[in-house]
Write an enzyme that holds these catalytic residues in place. Structure first.
Site, PDB file in Angstrom:
ATOM      1  N   CYS A  22       0.800  -1.218   0.000  1.00 42.14           N
ATOM      2  CA  CYS A  22       0.000   0.000   0.000  1.00 42.14           C
ATOM      3  C   CYS A  22       0.837   1.275   0.000  1.00 42.14           C
ATOM      4  CB  CYS A  22      -0.973  -0.011   1.160  1.00 42.14           C
ATOM      5  SG  CYS A  22      -0.175  -0.281   2.740  1.00 42.14           S
ATOM      6  N   ASP A  30      -7.942   4.882  -3.147  1.00 39.20           N
ATOM      7  CA  ASP A  30      -7.046   3.843  -2.644  1.00 39.20           C
ATOM      8  C   ASP A  30      -6.454   3.086  -3.816  1.00 39.20           C
ATOM      9  OD1 ASP A  30      -5.646   1.956  -1.373  1.00 39.20           O
ATOM     10  OD2 ASP A  30      -7.310   1.140  -0.192  1.00 39.20           O
ATOM     11  N   HIS A  85      -2.573   0.790   7.043  1.00 37.62           N
ATOM     12  CA  HIS A  85      -2.766   0.972   5.609  1.00 37.62           C
ATOM     13  C   HIS A  85      -2.414   2.406   5.233  1.00 37.62           C
ATOM     14  CE1 HIS A  85      -4.248  -0.100   1.735  1.00 37.62           C
ATOM     15  NE2 HIS A  85      -5.260   0.766   1.739  1.00 37.62           N
TER      16      HIS A  85
END
Lengths: 303, 609
Positions: free
Chosen positions: B355, B419, B403
């Site tokens: 991520c 995202d 995250h």
């Protein structure tokens, strides 16, 4: 109410010694309490029978010594003798080394021999020539003495009477009991087998020590002791050791009664046997049971 | 008798001291009360050592109980509280075993201690509900640094090390409404707006020395958050809601900043949002577009092309296409990136990352394309433990759920969360890290499946802990006020009277217990019962003789009145048992009942005769 753990033993002894159930239960109580027993009565009243029946039914070794004025301490304890084959001294144990010793007519022996016996009873061991030999476990002395003043006897002094947890006298049997005795309905001693193992007796003795005594019961015992010491009380005052003995006997009695705790009834049941010989100052059979009865009546037992 | 002190009591005191020492060892030493508690325990130990008589032991027990209380002030969390409660029970047991003469069994001791504790329970509840809170005591500053958590900059590797960490990060419990569905579970913590070509960080540290925030707004309680110690002062939240807990405030970039540093566990309540949060529409600052020119030339080249040809929203679409079409791969072992132009190396060569890589490079792409953008660090996902509707229970978020994602400013929409990891590894978003790494973590998952009880145990504990936090630790002055308002309404001025009256009522069980346990009183009850029986028998002309015990007397009475035999036997047996049996036998109640029964029988018979 629980089961009575010794019912069969009591029944068996009662089958041999007819018509004396309460004395038999007291004798068994004495054994379970781990105390020594003094039986005082006329000859021929069944003293020896009771002692031997006790020993046999509990499966204990049994030795009988008839005390005479010339009996020496070593005759009881044993002595060191020279073993020629090994060329060394060796201890030859005397009749004291048994589980139940029947000491017949203890008041006939010299004070010195009496002392040796009583020392062994108190300490549970014997010292000969500086070597200590432990007595077997359980160990119980059942002594008898003739109540009547007879020639050549040395009565046990008060302090030594104290060593006996209980003093019993058997008394004459009832007419019915004597009738069945004469009819040969009693069992012979030799018909009495071992109903218990010595280890079981030790276990019972341990259990008896753990019987519960409520403070209320201790109060009752204390009141009895105090009453014996008060002004105008009948007989000699009861010592703290007498109090301990009383409680010990009452515990064993309550166990035989099948209870886990001690009540005044147990104390009353054993009181005469435990206290009378301490109260009457060593005067055998003087007004049998009189002092203890007076004491009991002076203390309120319903509490 | 060697000593009047019961051996078991001494042993239990020793155990209690051991437990206290253990708890002290686990306590944060910087707390103000810590050394006071140490002194108390030492005092109790010395008292125990020099104890010769029972009153000395009572004093030792008192010191131990006060030490337990001080520990309770320092550590009000569930685990320590349980340990404190059991220590108090041990101390009570030690006290009782001395007072009872050392003849009671361990089970009886435990029962009696529990009984005592139960008698104190109403008082405890009352004091808990009504006693004014001593605010400062509860929030004594702790100084331990957080052990786990997010770092305050985005640096490759930081999250990879967290991913494997299953320790709890936070828990959210809905107070009203439901928890959002899995795809919307983004819990923002930090906003990073500064990029140096390699690392993302925060331009301005949140100023913690600002004057205290205005008193919290009014609102319906919406979510309860419990956050484990963390090295950053920012707190996780969904980006929505009104801070209700005092000292909680919202920073301009949409960060929630809590009372105090992150070194201790923090709890706070958010209120139900009444409209979109202010930070979403706050226009971007110049720093949201800053990009060190030339640090990643290929990236800039690509993005500038988008920026020239596409409208803002389409630039995000273009990036999405770029990430989806390229052979990007989600992995926890992406390897090191070169010092120079690391994002170029990632976007055009290695194409493997997690991520952080995706969020970092996407944000840089957007900035290069002329779109204000920033990186958000936080947690994503979490495991719902509770009912199917998502209303009752809590969401369990672990450190491995950490995250990173992005926010871009779109004119007319404000800050929009994007995202990029979801484009590459949709599973990572739907099922957490383990989904994104299907296969790699298969072993661990299998282990989890084989030990469902372990999982259940953990869940049960967490649930309990959360309930404790929610109902006990969160019960502060405000909740107290609310409660009083709800209960008393117009009669608020009688609050003091309610407190005093309640105290009196709460003491009733303790008084009853004391009364019942008071030996003399019990004896008198029994004695009275017996005297009634004896009076009945006296009417029949039956009186005990001197020295006659009850058994013999009853037997004699039964001889005279055979009809009464049964009642008399019961009387003597049950009285004997009540009076002389060990006090704690179970048959006691039955014996008392049959004693009363036989008394009634005697009454009937004597009046009937």
């Amino acid at each position: 109410m629980g089961s009575r753990p010794l019912a069969t033993v009591l029944a068996a002894i009662n089958g041999v010694l007819l018509g004396k159930p309460s004395q038999v239960q007291l004798a068994v109580t004495c054994l379970v309490a781990g105390g020594h027993l003094l039986i005082e009565d006329l000859p021929g009243m069944g003293k020896t029978t009771l002692a031997e029946a006790l020993a046999r039914s509990f499966g204990l070794d049994f030795q009988r010594v008839h005390f005479t004025s010339d009996l020496l301490p070593a005759d009881l304890t044993g002595l060191r003798i020279f073993d020629q084959s090994r060329g060394a001294f060796r201890f030859e144990p005397g009749p004291l080394f048994t589980q139940v010793l029947l000491a017949d007519e203890i008041n006939r022996a010299s004070p010195r021999t009496q002392s040796a016996l009583l020392e062994a009873m108190a300490a549970g061991r014997v010292s000969v020539d500086g070597v200590t030999h432990p007595l077997p476990q359980p160990f119980c002395v059942i002594a008898t003495q003739n109540g009547l003043d007879q020639g050549g006897t040395s009565a046990l002094p008060e302090s030594q009477l104290d060593r006996f947890l209980m003093r019993l006298s058997l008394g004459f049997p009832s007419r019915e009991a004597e009738a069945s005795l004469l009819a040969g309905q009693g069992l012979g001693l030799e018909q009495l087998g071992a109903l218990l193992q010595p280890a079981e007796l030790l276990d019972l003795q341990r259990q008896a020590n753990q019987q519960h005594c409520e403070p209320a019961l201790i109060d009752y015992v204390l009141d009895l002791l105090t009453a014996s010491r008060g002004a105008g009380a009948a007989g000699s005052p009861l010592s703290p050791r007498a109090g301990l003995a009383l409680l010990q006997a009452a515990r064993a009695w309550s166990l035989i009664e099948g209870r886990r705790y001690v009540t005044p009834a147990d104390v009353i049941a054993v009181f005469a046997a435990v206290a009378e010989h301490r109260l009457d100052g060593g005067h055998p059979l003087a007004e049998a049971g009189g002092h203890s009865r007076q004491l009991l009546e002076s203390v309120d037992a319903i509490r | 008798m060697a000593s009047p002190l019961a051996r078991r009591s001494l042993l239990l005191h020793g155990l209690a001291l051991g437990l206290l020492a253990l708890q002290l060892a686990l306590t944060d030493r910087s707390q103000i009360l810590f050394w006071g508690a140490v002194a108390l325990v030492a005092l109790a130990g010395l008292k125990l050592r020099e104890s010769r008589r029972p009153p000395d032991l009572r004093r030792a027990a008192l010191a131990e109980l006060i030490a337990v209380g001080v520990l309770a002030v320092m550590n009000p969390e569930l685990g320590p509280s349980l340990l404190q409660a059991s220590t108090a029970l041990v101390v009570l047991g030690a006290l009782l075993s001395q007072e009872a003469g050392g003849r009671t069994s361990l089970r009886q001791l435990l029962g009696r201690s529990l009984q005592l504790a139960m008698a104190a329970l109403p008082l405890l509840v009352l004091l808990f509900l009504l006693l004014p809170r001593l605010g400062p005591l509860w929030s004594l500053p702790g100084a331990t640094a957080g052990r786990t958590g997010l770092s305050d900059q985005l640096d490759p590797g930081a999250i990879a090390s967290l991913v494997q960490d299953p320790s709890p990060a936070l828990r959210v419990s809905p107070l009203s409404g439901a928890i959002p569905p899995p795809a919307q579970r983004y819990w923002r913590v930090l906003v990073l707006d500064r990029f140096d070509g390699r690392r993302w960080s925060s331009l301005a540290a949140p100023d913690l020395r600002q004057p205290p925030p205005p008193p919290p707004a009014q609102g319906t309680p919406w979510q309860l958050w419990v956050v484990e110690p963390s090295p950053v002062p920012q707190l996780p939240w969904s980006g929505e809601g009104i801070p209700l807990t005092p000292g909680l405030r919202m920073a301009e970039a949409g960060e929630l900043i809590g009372p105090g540093p992150g070194g201790e566990r923090r709890r706070y309540t958010l209120g139900r949002p009444t409209g979109p949060s202010a930070w979403r529409t706050r226009p971007p600052l110049p720093q949201d577009l800053l990009l060190p020119r030339g640090s990643n030339p290929r990236l800039e080249q690509l993005a500038e092309q988008w920026g020239r040809t596409l409208p803002p929203a389409a630039r995000v679409e273009a990036a999405a296409r770029f990430f989806r079409s390229g052979s990007f791969r989600y992995t926890l072992q992406p390897g090191r990136l070169p010092q120079w132009a690391p994002l170029d190396a990632f976007l055009f060569e290695s194409r493997a990352g997690f991520c952080e890589h995706f969020a970092g490079s996407f944000t840089a792409l957007m900035r290069a394309a002329g779109l204000p953008a920033r990186v958000v660090l936080g947690y994503q996902g979490g495991e719902w433990i509770g009912d199917a509707g998502g209303t009752s229970g809590y969401l369990d978020v672990r450190q491995r759920d950490a995250h990173a994602w992005s926010e871009v400013w779109l004119e007319g929409q404000g800050w929009v969360a994007v995202d990029p990891t979801g484009w590459v590894a949709p599973d990572r978003i739907a099922a957490g890290v383990q989904g994104g790494l299907a296969g790699q973590l298969e072993d661990l998952r299998r282990l989890g499946r084989t030990l469902p009880w372990l999982r259940q145990l953990e869940q049960g504990w967490t649930r309990l802990d959360l309930a404790w936090t929610r109902w006990v630790l969160q019960f502060d002055g405000r909740s107290q006020n609310g409660l009083m308002d709800r209960w008393l309404g117009r009669w608020r001025q009688w609050q003091g009277a309610v407190l005093v009256g309640g105290l009196a009522v709460a003491l009733v069980p303790a008084a009853l217990l004391l009364g019942r346990q008071y030996q003399g009183r019990r004896r008198d009850d029994l004695r009275r019962e017996l005297e009634r029986c004896l009076a009945q028998l006296a009417q029949l002309g039956l009186q005990p003789r001197g020295g006659e015990d009850l058994e013999a007397f009853c037997a004699r009475a039964a001889e005279v009145h055979p009809k009464l035999r049964e009642a008399l036997q019961t009387l003597s047996a049950s009285y004997g048992q009540l009076r002389y049996a060990p006090p704690e036998t179970t048959e006691r109640r039955r014996a008392l009942a049959s004693l009363q029964h036989s008394r009634q029988a005697l009454t009937r018979r004597t009046s009937g005769d």
